[in-house]
Design an enzyme around this catalytic site. Structure first.
Site, PDB file in Angstrom:
ATOM      1  N   GLU A 291      -2.159  23.891   7.188  1.00  0.00           N
ATOM      2  CA  GLU A 291      -1.444  25.076   6.699  1.00  0.00           C
ATOM      3  C   GLU A 291      -1.182  26.084   7.820  1.00  0.00           C
ATOM      4  OE1 GLU A 291      -3.308  26.961   3.303  1.00  0.00           O
ATOM      5  OE2 GLU A 291      -2.377  25.587   1.912  1.00  0.00           O
ATOM      6  N   HIS A 312     -13.493  -0.180   9.044  1.00  0.00           N
ATOM      7  CA  HIS A 312     -13.209  -1.430   8.339  1.00  0.00           C
ATOM      8  C   HIS A 312     -11.957  -1.326   7.480  1.00  0.00           C
ATOM      9  CE1 HIS A 312     -17.066  -3.307   9.547  1.00  0.00           C
ATOM     10  NE2 HIS A 312     -17.362  -2.032   9.740  1.00  0.00           N
ATOM     11  N   LYS A 426       5.714  24.462  -6.439  1.00  0.00           N
ATOM     12  CA  LYS A 426       5.392  25.289  -7.608  1.00  0.00           C
ATOM     13  C   LYS A 426       6.669  25.644  -8.364  1.00  0.00           C
ATOM     14  CE  LYS A 426       1.395  27.439  -5.440  1.00  0.00           C
ATOM     15  NZ  LYS A 426       0.831  28.670  -4.925  1.00  0.00           N
TER      16      LYS A 426
HETATM   17  O1  PA5 Z   1      -4.938  29.015   2.109  1.00  0.00           O
HETATM   18  C1  PA5 Z   1      -4.299  29.369   1.137  1.00  0.00           C
HETATM   19  O2  PA5 Z   1      -3.833  30.515   1.044  1.00  0.00           O
HETATM   20  C2  PA5 Z   1      -4.071  28.473  -0.061  1.00  0.00           C
HETATM   21  O3  PA5 Z   1      -4.454  27.173   0.131  1.00  0.00           O
HETATM   22  C3  PA5 Z   1      -4.847  29.031  -1.242  1.00  0.00           C
HETATM   23  O4  PA5 Z   1      -6.192  29.075  -0.906  1.00  0.00           O
HETATM   24  C4  PA5 Z   1      -4.645  28.195  -2.502  1.00  0.00           C
HETATM   25  O5  PA5 Z   1      -3.302  28.034  -2.766  1.00  0.00           O
HETATM   26  C5  PA5 Z   1      -5.302  28.880  -3.684  1.00  0.00           C
HETATM   27  O6  PA5 Z   1      -4.808  30.166  -3.853  1.00  0.00           O
HETATM   28  P1  PA5 Z   1      -5.544  31.259  -4.694  1.00  0.00           P
HETATM   29  O7  PA5 Z   1      -6.863  31.503  -4.093  1.00  0.00           O
HETATM   30  O8  PA5 Z   1      -4.641  32.447  -4.619  1.00  0.00           O
HETATM   31  O9  PA5 Z   1      -5.669  30.724  -6.100  1.00  0.00           O
END
Ligand code: PA5
Length: 452
Positions: A291, A312, A426
């Site tokens: 990310e 393996h 989403k």
């Molecule tokens: O790193 C990030 O921002 C995302 O992976 C969030 O952690 C994930 O989408 C969950 O979001 P939230 O904590 O707002 O539910």
């Protein structure tokens, strides 16, 4: 500065010279300074940089007290969250909990289970069936307070909790971790009176494991969170701006992967551990690096494997497939347990050559042999050496990886602290589910799916 977590670059020098790595010092130092000064992209999200050293004893004590409340009344604590609100706690728990503890009812610990990290009906049905005859509580975690997967899980599990204990007692069995003022979860907390912790605005989801997001579930699981934070604080010091490049593990790691990516075109990084307990640390790391770097058409793709298990299955590809990858091996010095292979009079299995050796010695030789074979096969190898697996070293590892990804992101000139691409699926999911406001898009998508 000597720490219990170090970087060794001995096995990349036949691919990138020491001189080439050293030449990256000014860039890495500049990027580390940018992280500290907060004058780069995404600087609103740098709260994690000084987080370990700013967590006080009082905060730890408060979290432990809340955790004890849940522990006292629950055979099962379900932790609801996804992404950064799930992986950190899961990773540290897996690394620091005895592997078979979950099967041992004599442990006297509540079983910590996770929900809201998928939308599988079977998973939820099986979870609801499992908790049916067991006392349980909930920790619900969402920074935005609006993420669909945990919101659905919370609705379903809250209904079960209220049915079982009544609304008032259910409220005392729910703890939330969310934003201080925004989001549906905050509204629910305020309305129903749930005890809640705040995720600081300036700490992004994937950097939040050392906030109550990770610390509360970990305390419930009986993890020594004070030592975890202590380890992270030691690494905060070891990777500070005034620590020179040669001694700074975050800069060394960032430089090595930057060199392999930009000079040799290695686009995949395989994080490898020879300890299965570290499997979820790799999952957490994948989110952190994927990310943070994977945007604007750039970034090394993070991948992972547990050896020797995956030798393996994936070993053939790694040895002889496309030469697109390098490995980062988390090498653990000392095991916590002790198992010695004995001599066998008949020796029908032919294993007497191992008699007297500890299993860790065999694992170590597998590690060294694998690394040499992979280097010979064109897979450079960065090593992260850890003295042992402990709360302290896991805390160090977490912070080292966090710091290095900040530096790495700035080095490849992306904003390491946003994740704009995560929103795309989403929109489609909401449109296909007829969420109000998405009707037009929904019609278009349904036509596409029908092939019209
Ligand atoms: O790193 C990030 O921002 C995302 O992976 C969030 O952690 C994930 O989408 C969950 O979001 P939230 O904590 O707002 O539910």
């Amino acid at each position: 500065m000597i720490t219990k977590v170090r970087i060794s670059l001995d096995r990349i020098t036949q691919f990138v010279s020491k001189k080439d790595i050293a030449a990256l010092a000014p860039l890495m130092e500049r990027c580390n300074r940018t992280v500290h000064k907060g004058d780069g992209r995404g600087s609103d999200f740098l709260g994690w940089v000084t987080l370990p050293s700013s967590i006080g004893k009082k905060q730890i004590a408060d979290i432990m007290e809340c955790a004890d409340t849940l522990r006292a009344c629950s055979e099962v604590v379900v932790v609801i969250g996804i992404g950064g609100s799930y992986l950190g706690a899961k990773a540290v728990m897996e690394a620091l909990t005895p592997t078979f503890a979950a099967f041992d009812s004599s442990e006297g610990q509540p079983l910590v289970l996770f929900a809201g990290h998928n939308i599988s009906e079977d998973y939820m049905a099986e979870l609801l069936a499992f908790i049916k005859e067991r006392s349980f509580s909930l920790i619900v975690i969402s920074k935005s307070g609006t993420t669909t997967e945990p919101a659905i899980a919370f609705r379903l599990l809250r209904e079960e909790l209220e049915k079982r204990y009544g609304r008032k007692e259910a409220a005392s069995r729910i703890m939330a971790v969310t934003d201080s003022s925004r989001g549906a979860l905050r509204t629910l907390c305020d309305k129903e009176g749930y005890k809640s912790y705040v995720i600081p605005d300036n700490v992004g989801g994937r950097f939040s494991v050392l906030t109550p997001v990770g610390l509360l579930p970990l305390a419930v699981a009986g993890i020594d969170i004070a030592r975890l934070v202590k380890g992270a604080a030691a690494m905060e010091k070891a990777t500070a701006v005034d620590v020179p490049f040669e001694d700074n593990p975050a800069m060394q790691y960032a430089a090595a992967r930057y060199a392999l990516y930009t000079k040799l075109g290695k686009k995949v990084e395989l994080l490898v551990a020879f300890e299965p307990k570290l499997q979820y640390m790799a999952e957490w790391w994948k989110q952190l690096y994927g990310e943070s770097e994977g945007k604007e058409g750039k970034g090394i793709m993070p991948h992972s494997a547990v050896f020797t298990t995956d030798l393996h299955s994936m070993g053939q590809y790694i040895q002889q497939g496309e030469r697109i990858m390098f490995e980062t091996v988390i090498s653990v010095g000392k095991p916590a347990g002790r198992v010695v292979i004995k001599s066998d009079r008949a020796n029908l299995d032919g294993l007497n050559f191992l008699a007297g050796k500890r299993l860790s010695e065999v694992n170590r030789m597998a590690e060294l042999g694998t690394m040499l074979a992979h280097v010979d096969g064109g897979v450079p190898n960065i090593t992260v050496e850890m003295d042992s697996i402990s709360a302290e070293t896991i805390g160090m590892l977490i912070y080292m990886f966090e710091k290095a990804v900040g530096i790495s992101g700035y080095a490849i000139e992306v904003n390491p602290f946003d994740q704009p691409g995560v929103e795309e699926y989403k929109k489609n999911m909401f449109a296909l589910l007829n969420k109000p406001g998405y009707e037009e898009e929904g019609e278009k998508l349904k036509k596409r799916i029908a092939g019209r």
